[in-house]
Design an enzyme around this catalytic site. Structure first.
Site, PDB file in Angstrom:
ATOM      1  N   LYS A 224       1.032  -0.988  -0.148  1.00 57.55           N
ATOM      2  CA  LYS A 224      -0.571  -0.478  -0.718  1.00 57.55           C
ATOM      3  C   LYS A 224       1.113   1.012   0.409  1.00 57.55           C
ATOM      4  CE  LYS A 224      -4.461  -2.039   1.755  1.00 57.55           C
ATOM      5  NZ  LYS A 224      -5.236  -1.927   2.756  1.00 57.55           N
ATOM      6  N   ARG A 258      -3.601 -10.742   4.631  1.00 58.42           N
ATOM      7  CA  ARG A 258      -4.021 -10.227   3.200  1.00 58.42           C
ATOM      8  C   ARG A 258      -3.051 -10.041   2.356  1.00 58.42           C
ATOM      9  NH1 ARG A 258      -5.759  -6.385   0.066  1.00 58.42           N
ATOM     10  NH2 ARG A 258      -8.044  -7.454  -2.024  1.00 58.42           N
TER      11      ARG A 258
END
Ligand code: YH5
Length: 282
Positions: A224, A258
């Site tokens: 991210k 995840r």
């Protein structure tokens, strides 16, 4: 602690589950559309299973900040054939990452077991009806605002407290107003979903406080952009920071990670767990 998702039963404590990300989108931010075709997506998913993924998260609409929404028919055309093929070829749990109740329903009918509700079901209770009907697992993720605008100006007085209040409110509503049982629910602070770098760091530092609901916690940090804000690392150079977050998260009581990088995450998390088993790290 038990997590039930249709035919699956995950009993905790147990080694953390690694959820592999399978993007079925041509505009995928990190895979560059490499896994757009059904066969390529299925092959990639099976490779993640071979690397140790115990859950696969399939998404046909990019939910990254600023992404353009896709229509329901296009989203269905992308994900349903992949889910049908995977349901026939693997035993791992399949999760559908979608904002749309109709897509969640079709995915469950095609063999998925978990609804990853990144929209936090703000619109109405249609998503909950679907989860309840199929007795599916439900990932309750916090987000501030819809994907198109959530990174415009995220603001909180106290992000850890407010995400905690969201979990409390959602759990109460879910358990009292839908047919969903606590055992079907996983909580996720939604790193990057309407959060600044400082908010993300506060949430990562405060993960332990989210264990008080006695539900499994899921963390999604893989690649991210907050990692770039802190370190300058470009998209394909963010694995070390992603692993640092994953291992510290496991130390704080997170049970599901995840990630795009399953083999590396399994190795990092198994090492962290082995160390944690030998007593408290001061
Ligand atoms: C999550 O945290 N995240 S999609 C921007 C990036 C890299 C990655 C440009 N779905 C989560 O992975 N579901 C996504 O840098 C999720 N939790 C759950 N439950 C966003 C994503 C990403 C976005």
């Amino acid at each position: 602690m038990l997590f039930r998702a249709r035919q699956f039963e995950f009993r905790f404590p147990r080694p953390a589950l690694v959820m592999g990300i399978v993007n079925v989108t041509p505009d995928s931010f990190s895979d560059g559309g490499k896994f757009f075709s059904t066969d390529a997506a299925v092959a990639h998913a099976l490779e993640l299973v071979a690397q140790g993924a115990e859950i696969l998260d399939l998404g046909g609409e990019s939910t990254r900040p600023g992404a353009v929404p896709v229509g329901e028919i296009e989203e269905l055309n992308r994900v349903i054939p992949v889910i049908e093929k995977l349901a026939a070829q693997t035993k791992v749990a399949l999760s559908i990452d979608t904002l749309k109740p109709a897509v969640a329903r079709a995915a469950l009918a095609a063999g998925a077991s978990i609804v990853n509700d990144v929209g936090a079901n703000r619109e109405d209770d249609a998503m909950w009806q679907v989860v309840s009907e199929f007795r599916a697992g439900y990932i309750c993720m916090h987000a501030q605002g819809p994907p198109q605008t959530m990174q415009k100006n995220p603001a909180y007085a106290d992000v850890v407290r407010e995400v905690g209040e969201f979990f409390s409110e959602r759990l109460l509503t879910l358990l009292n107003e839908t047919g969903i049982a606590a055992e079907q629910v996983v909580l996720d602070p939604g790193i990057g979903f309407g959060k600044t770098l400082a908010h993300n760091l506060q949430l990562l530092a405060g993960l332990r406080s989210f264990t008080k609901w006695r539900r499994p916690l899921l963390l999604g940090v893989s690649r991210k952009s907050f990692i770039e804000k802190l370190t300058g690392a470009r998209l394909n150079e963010r694995l070390p920071a992603s692993l640092a977050c994953a291992t510290l998260a496991v130390g704080s009581g997170v049970q599901i990670i995840r990630t795009h990088d399953v083999a590396e995450t399994v190795q990092a998390v198994r090492m962290a767990e082995a160390i944690l088993q030998h007593g408290n790290v001061d």
